[in-house]
Design an enzyme around this catalytic site. Structure first.
Site, mmCIF file in Angstrom:
data_model
loop_
_atom_site.group_PDB
_atom_site.id
_atom_site.type_symbol
_atom_site.label_atom_id
_atom_site.label_comp_id
_atom_site.label_asym_id
_atom_site.label_seq_id
_atom_site.Cartn_x
_atom_site.Cartn_y
_atom_site.Cartn_z
ATOM 1 N N ASP A 1 0.813 -1.227 0.000
ATOM 2 C CA ASP A 1 0.000 0.000 0.000
ATOM 3 C C ASP A 1 0.842 1.269 0.000
ATOM 4 O OD1 ASP A 1 -2.086 -1.862 0.352
ATOM 5 O OD2 ASP A 1 -1.922 -1.709 2.525
ATOM 6 N N GLU B 1 -11.060 0.593 -3.464
ATOM 7 C CA GLU B 1 -10.427 0.944 -2.189
ATOM 8 C C GLU B 1 -9.146 1.721 -2.484
ATOM 9 O OE1 GLU B 1 -9.158 -2.646 -0.173
ATOM 10 O OE2 GLU B 1 -8.697 -3.616 -2.073
#
Length: 564
Positions: A19, A191
């Protein structure tokens, strides 16, 4: 003298670094990555050239900023967002308290600092509406929080869309009503949003397809935050779903940065699978014990103003560095203030740590809670790391456990340990660890017949077994220290022990690296987002906290060879 353009060699952050949120502040680039249940929270790496990176700091290193006590496996810090505006660093982070099932109890916070090394302000509560929150700084001075919006209703898809809410810096809170600005495509699971304003248009970068092999990155844009966002035509910006033999898989979730010269780069997560050669393989695309790593791609823009990955939407293993970054071995030509050789040497943990410093090397982490002096000390026995026994490696509370990431498919890790247990509830040693349900360890403990002994434990989806069972290896009475080693060779690994550090004896069991991967855990347990670690631990089930003293820890990457 002729110089060559340097290459960004992917992955730039090896091992569990998912991420990535990449930014530039003045002449320095930073990448913040998820740490999940590992403490301290959020790793921040820095670079002057996008080629050479080193671990700089963990901003969430105090309990006032983060308390993960009891957080589930793969809970904790999800997808941190780092941004920089008017001389201030902003860090938005999610603490996930519930991970499996219909609910996601996630708390989003904001903290700020003038210096990337801190101190960081007390956290500001933002919301609990979803996860992967990030802060957008508009050019009119207004700020907006965007996050994944979770829907717990069992008859609806849980990924409702991307939610946008204005943030008031004056009030230190979200203001106004949230709005859903993007629902994603038919691939769903939108997301990891990051919002940018480029040439007067708002660009939203999102991850889709889940965190496995169908992962991808998509782009949408709008003329204003009140307009509907249009998805970029032509498919994902980045994915390897259609390239099963690409060395990088799961490519997706990422963020954008512009160089001072106007070039654009995209940092994203990916994973490198090891292919299993047995019929028991859970996923035909392989297992990724190193976890999800970070790579960087170059971005080019078409005539319609849409971004594309240079070299195609699968990404490249090597990418041209920014203009002006030249040389063979070091980043000094990119204006790096630190000596190039020193910078490169400090990218990773030193091979051997003798624990002579007064602080742990940055690459070591613990689980969920800080390592205070009642758990871990570098002072109580100088030249040693002392771990006072606490809860087991299956605990979601206080463990005396210090570990670092697997960053290579081929490496050795070795420790020298002094330990004097007096109960079979006391044990300490070396562990290869994924989470509270899946790990192995070689340990010294106590046995009613033999006294101090060496045993090897395999915990596979919470089921534990001993390699030696009723006949562990006795430790010589005169031995002050024992030596433990693990040798990782791709899809398998094996433990060794020694009483003099020279003659090594192999444990008669070879373990499967695949069982320390997201793929293996997800198939059995649901959510799994981290990667394999190797480190030292001390357990005392009697609560007397007897110490284990580690004289050194050595991590050495190796070639594909056999034997100790």
């Amino acid at each position: 003298m002729k110089t060559d353009t340097m290459k960004i060699k992917n992955p730039v952050l090896r091992g569990f670094h998912p991420d990535p949120c990449m930014i530039r502040a003045d002449d320095t680039y930073y990448i913040a990555t998820s740490t999940f249940e590992w403490w301290p929270g959020v790793q921040i790496h820095e670079s002057k050239d996008l080629v050479n990176w080193r671990l700089l700091t963990y901003p969430l290193s105090e309990k006032r900023l983060l308390d993960m006590t009891g957080d589930p496996d793969s809970g904790g810090i999800w997808a941190p967002d780092l941004s920089y505006d008017n001389g201030t660093f902003y860090l938005v982070y999610t603490d996930a308290k519930v991970t499996n099932g219909a609910f996601k109890d996630c708390v989003n916070y904001l903290t700020t600092a003038k210096d990337i090394r801190g101190p960081w302000s007390d956290p500001i509560f933002l919301n609990t509406a979803g996860f992967d929150a990030s802060l957008f700084h508009d050019d009119d001075g207004r700020k907006y929080l965007v996050n994944q919006y979770w829907d717990p209703r069992p008859y609806r898809h849980p990924f409702y869309g991307i939610m946008c809410t204005e943030y008031s810096e004056k009030k230190g809170a979200l203001v106004g009503e949230p709005r859903v600005i993007y629902k994603g495509t038919e691939d769903r699971l939108a997301e990891g949003p990051h919002l940018y304003k480029i040439n007067g248009l708002y660009y939203l970068f999102v991850a889709q397809g889940g965190t496995g092999y169908a992962h991808q990155s998509r782009v949408a844009r709008a003329g204003s935050l009140l307009d509907p966002f249009e998805t970029q035509p032509g498919g994902p910006l980045l994915t390897t779903l259609d390239a099963p033999y690409h060395p990088f898989q799961k490519a997706g979730h990422g963020s954008l940065v512009q160089t001072p010269a106007g070039e654009w780069y995209f940092a994203h997560l990916m994973a490198r699978p090891l292919h299993h050669d047995t019929e028991s393989a859970i996923d035909p695309k392989g297992f990724c014990p190193l976890g999800r790593e970070t790579a960087i791609q170059k971005i080019i823009w078409d005539e319609e103003g849409w971004p594309h990955i240079a070299g195609g939407h699968n990404g490249l293993t090597e990418v041209d560095a920014p203009a002006g970054v030249c040389g063979h071995n070091g980043p000094e030509k990119a204006g790096m203030s630190t000596n190039a050789g020193e910078y490169r040497r400090t990218q990773d943990c030193p091979e051997k740590d003798d624990f002579d410093d007064d602080k742990l090397n940055l690459h070591f982490q613990s689980l969920r809670t800080p390592l205070n002096e009642s758990i871990c000390s570098l002072k109580d026995r100088p030249g040693h790391l002392r771990l006072y026994g606490h809860f087991s490696l299956s605990s979601a509370f206080t463990q005396a456990h210090v570990a670092r990431r697997w960053q290579s498919f081929y490496f050795e890790a070795e420790v020298k340990m002094a330990y004097h247990p007096k109960s079979f509830q006391q044990f300490a040693g070396l562990t290869c660890y994924y989470n509270t349900r899946s790990f192995t360890c070689i340990e010294m403990t106590w046995h009613e017949t033999y006294g101090r002994v060496i045993d090897v434990i395999n915990t596979d989806l919470s089921r534990s077994e001993s390699v030696y069972e009723e006949h562990p290896v006795p430790v010589p009475e005169h031995a002050e220290y024992v030596y433990f080693k693990v040798k990782v060779q791709g899809i398998r690994y094996q433990y060794f022990y020694s009483f003099d550090g020279k003659e090594w004896i192999a444990v008669p069991r070879v373990f499967d690296s695949a069982k320390l991967s997201d793929e293996y855990i997800t198939a059995a347990c649901g959510v799994a987002f981290t990667g394999a670690f190797v480190g030292m631990f001390s357990v005392d089930g009697q609560g007397t906290k007897i110490p284990a003293d580690f004289d050194y820890f050595c991590y050495r990457e190796s070639e594909n060879t056999e034997g100790p």
